[in-house]
Write a protein that holds these residues in place. Structure first.
Motif, short mmCIF file in Angstrom:
data_model
loop_
_atom_site.label_atom_id
_atom_site.label_comp_id
_atom_site.label_asym_id
_atom_site.label_seq_id
_atom_site.Cartn_x
_atom_site.Cartn_y
_atom_site.Cartn_z
N SER A 288 0.82 -1.20 0.00
CA SER A 288 0.00 0.00 0.00
C SER A 288 0.85 1.26 0.00
O SER A 288 2.00 1.24 0.46
CB SER A 288 -0.89 0.01 1.26
N PRO A 289 0.32 2.36 -0.48
CA PRO A 289 1.03 3.64 -0.38
C PRO A 289 0.88 4.29 0.98
O PRO A 289 1.41 5.38 1.21
CB PRO A 289 0.36 4.49 -1.47
N TRP A 347 -10.65 -2.28 -7.73
CA TRP A 347 -9.22 -2.56 -7.73
C TRP A 347 -8.39 -1.36 -7.34
O TRP A 347 -8.42 -0.32 -8.00
CB TRP A 347 -8.80 -3.03 -9.11
N GLY A 348 -7.62 -1.48 -6.25
CA GLY A 348 -6.68 -0.43 -5.87
C GLY A 348 -5.55 -0.33 -6.88
O GLY A 348 -4.80 -1.29 -7.07
N GLU A 349 -5.43 0.81 -7.52
CA GLU A 349 -4.44 0.97 -8.59
C GLU A 349 -3.00 0.98 -8.09
O GLU A 349 -2.08 0.74 -8.85
CB GLU A 349 -4.70 2.28 -9.35
N TYR A 353 1.52 -5.54 -4.97
CA TYR A 353 1.57 -6.99 -5.19
C TYR A 353 0.91 -7.37 -6.52
O TYR A 353 1.45 -8.19 -7.27
CB TYR A 353 0.87 -7.75 -4.07
N LEU A 354 -0.26 -6.82 -6.76
CA LEU A 354 -1.06 -7.21 -7.92
C LEU A 354 -1.38 -5.96 -8.75
O LEU A 354 -2.24 -5.17 -8.38
CB LEU A 354 -2.36 -7.87 -7.45
N PRO A 355 -0.72 -5.80 -9.88
CA PRO A 355 -0.97 -4.62 -10.72
C PRO A 355 -2.36 -4.66 -11.35
O PRO A 355 -3.01 -5.71 -11.43
CB PRO A 355 0.12 -4.71 -11.78
N LEU A 356 -2.80 -3.51 -11.83
CA LEU A 356 -4.10 -3.39 -12.47
C LEU A 356 -4.21 -4.31 -13.69
O LEU A 356 -5.31 -4.75 -14.04
CB LEU A 356 -4.35 -1.94 -12.88
N SER A 357 -3.10 -4.63 -14.29
CA SER A 357 -3.11 -5.49 -15.48
C SER A 357 -3.71 -6.87 -15.17
O SER A 357 -4.28 -7.52 -16.06
CB SER A 357 -1.69 -5.65 -16.04
N ILE A 358 -3.59 -7.34 -13.92
CA ILE A 358 -4.20 -8.62 -13.54
C ILE A 358 -5.71 -8.53 -13.66
O ILE A 358 -6.37 -9.43 -14.19
CB ILE A 358 -3.80 -9.01 -12.10
N ALA A 359 -6.29 -7.45 -13.15
CA ALA A 359 -7.74 -7.25 -13.24
C ALA A 359 -8.18 -7.10 -14.69
O ALA A 359 -9.23 -7.62 -15.10
CB ALA A 359 -8.14 -6.02 -12.43
N GLU A 360 -7.40 -6.39 -15.48
CA GLU A 360 -7.74 -6.19 -16.89
C GLU A 360 -7.70 -7.52 -17.66
O GLU A 360 -8.56 -7.78 -18.51
CB GLU A 360 -6.77 -5.18 -17.51
N SER A 368 -18.62 -9.45 -20.65
CA SER A 368 -20.04 -9.13 -20.49
C SER A 368 -20.51 -9.22 -19.05
O SER A 368 -21.56 -8.66 -18.69
CB SER A 368 -20.89 -10.07 -21.35
N VAL A 369 -19.74 -9.90 -18.20
CA VAL A 369 -20.13 -10.11 -16.80
C VAL A 369 -19.29 -9.27 -15.84
O VAL A 369 -19.79 -8.78 -14.82
CB VAL A 369 -19.99 -11.61 -16.44
N VAL A 370 -18.02 -9.08 -16.15
CA VAL A 370 -17.08 -8.42 -15.24
C VAL A 370 -17.04 -6.92 -15.49
O VAL A 370 -16.82 -6.47 -16.62
CB VAL A 370 -15.67 -9.01 -15.39
N LYS A 371 -17.24 -6.16 -14.42
CA LYS A 371 -17.10 -4.71 -14.46
C LYS A 371 -15.89 -4.32 -13.62
O LYS A 371 -15.75 -4.75 -12.48
CB LYS A 371 -18.36 -4.04 -13.90
N LEU A 372 -15.01 -3.51 -14.19
CA LEU A 372 -13.79 -3.10 -13.50
C LEU A 372 -13.92 -1.65 -13.04
O LEU A 372 -14.22 -0.76 -13.83
CB LEU A 372 -12.59 -3.25 -14.43
N LYS A 373 -13.70 -1.44 -11.74
CA LYS A 373 -13.73 -0.11 -11.15
C LYS A 373 -12.39 0.17 -10.48
O LYS A 373 -12.16 -0.21 -9.32
CB LYS A 373 -14.87 -0.02 -10.12
N PRO A 374 -11.43 0.80 -11.18
CA PRO A 374 -10.15 1.13 -10.54
C PRO A 374 -10.35 2.19 -9.46
O PRO A 374 -11.17 3.10 -9.61
CB PRO A 374 -9.30 1.67 -11.70
N ILE A 375 -9.61 2.05 -8.36
CA ILE A 375 -9.69 3.02 -7.26
C ILE A 375 -8.34 3.72 -7.16
O ILE A 375 -7.34 3.14 -6.73
CB ILE A 375 -10.04 2.33 -5.92
N GLU A 376 -8.31 4.95 -7.60
CA GLU A 376 -7.07 5.70 -7.65
C GLU A 376 -6.49 5.89 -6.25
O GLU A 376 -7.19 6.25 -5.31
CB GLU A 376 -7.31 7.07 -8.28
#
Length: 399
Positions: A288-289, A347-349, A353-360, A368-376
């Motif tokens: 975490s930051p 997803w915490g940007e 440990y886990l970059p946003l690219s994993i969620a993408e 069609s089912v997965v919605k991604l909401k990055p959290i800056e």
């Protein structure tokens, strides 16, 4: 940084008899390392804290004695306890008193913290074990039930503020500590519980019965190891779910495995690592930051200070886990050909440990089912960080 005061109440028909809820929910657990305005000292209530006394080699002794030992004056002394003092929150918590009789020994530290971190929670017997379960809202809540599952090596404490917000939004919320974690029972490996995936699933099924959760519910999952077991449980029980929200969890075979879980697998190294009393807080801060405030770090540290059992539970769970197999099943199971329930990735940007690219990557398998909401600005545990970013949970999760 201060958070909004929140309060909740539970119905008398609830399966848990809750402890009295505090008048306000604790502020966000961490102090940003960047310049966020705050009216509170991040270590409020703790003007000076002392912790476990460690015997540190080479800092004492005369110059002659050091010379005889082959030390050169001015060289840094070897500190076998450097792992304790090299992260911000524990450096403030663990000072080295001149005398072991001074304030700061383990017993006094436990006494100071033993009543902390139990917001909205109570122990409940389910099957052969006692779980510590947090609950907010009422069984009659109009919007349904949410089950929050934490990852390793943390505990349900991370969801305390989110649960209060979601209860205020009309949901009935539960957040258990997994068996072997937090304030739940710590069974000895080999005596009724071996910390295998199927045993966690079985114990969780029994808990749902105990809590009288009979209707489809919302599932929120975050984190590694037991967090992943929450997702593999979901794959086998889709009929029991309305929607799944995933907060920064390994989801694909390309997801990195943090070094601490690799260390736990090595003989002797694992035994040493699992008994590090600040393991959980170090894991949180490294992803975490933000830096944990002392009063929050106390809670994550408390189980590991209380006994060696939580460390050995983590050790067994890490050694019994097949990370690649679990991730393969998660990736395939939630793909477009296998899963049709709504999934939100909050997803915490700034997760280290886990970059946003994993969620993408995960989203591409079932767009069609997965919605991604990055959290800056949020890190590995968005449930702790998003209050810092003024992003109330109801707006991010299900509303």
């Amino acid at each position: 940084m201060s958070g909004c005061p929140c309060s909740t109440s539970a119905s008398a028909s609830s399966p848990l008899s809750l402890l009295p809820a505090p008048s306000s929910v604790p502020a966000a657990s961490r102090r940003s390392t960047v310049a966020f305005p705050s009216s509170r000292d991040p270590r409020s209530g703790w003007t000076r804290r002392r912790g476990v006394r460690a015997i540190v080699a080479a800092s004492s002794g005369s110059k002659d004695e050091k010379a005889e030992a082959g030390e050169e004056e001015g060289d840094p002394a070897f500190n076998p306890f450097g792992f304790v003092t090299d992260n911000p929150s524990s450096r403030s918590a663990i000072q080295l008193p001149a005398s072991p009789a001074q304030d700061g020994n383990v017993g006094q530290m436990l006494y100071r913290t033993e009543d902390k971190g139990r917001e909205y929670g109570k122990s409940v017997r389910s099957g052969e074990f006692r779980w510590f379960v947090r609950q907010t809202g009422s069984p009659d809540s109009r919007r349904g039930t949410i089950m929050f599952l934490h990852g390793a090596p943390t505990q349900s404490f991370s969801y305390r503020t989110v649960m209060a917000q979601m209860a205020d939004a009309g949901y009935h919320c539960f957040a258990p500590d997994w068996i072997g974690f937090g304030f739940s029972e710590m069974p000895q490996p080999g005596y009724g519980f071996d910390f295998k995936e199927e045993e966690f699933h079985k114990a969780f099924d029994e808990l749902l019965v105990t809590l009288n959760i009979t209707e489809p519910f919302f599932l929120v999952v975050q984190g590694f190891l037991v967090g992943s077991y929450g997702l593999t449980w979901a794959l086998k029980n889709s009929n029991k779910l309305l929607k799944v929200a995933i907060l920064n969890s390994p989801l694909t075979v390309s997801s990195p495995v943090p070094g601490v879980f690799k260390q736990l697998r090595f003989p002797l190294v694992g035994e040493f690592t699992c008994q590090n009393a600040i393991l959980a807080e170090r894991f949180i801060e490294a992803g975490s930051p933000y830096v944990l405030k002392s009063e929050k770090a106390d809670v994550y540290r408390l189980p590991y200070l209380s006994s060696g059992a939580p460390g050995f539970a983590l050790l067994e769970a890490a050694r019994k886990a097949n990370f690649q197999d679990v991730l393969s099943r998660i990736s395939a199971g939630f793909s477009s050909n296998s899963w049709d329930k709504p999934i939100l990735l909050a997803w915490g940007e700034s997760d280290k440990y886990l970059p946003l690219s994993i969620a993408e990557e995960f989203k591409k398998n079932n767009p069609s089912v997965v919605k991604l909401k990055p959290i800056e600005g949020a890190g590995h545990m968005p449930q702790e960080d998003w209050v810092q970013k003024d992003a109330p949970a109801p707006r991010v999760l299900f509303m």
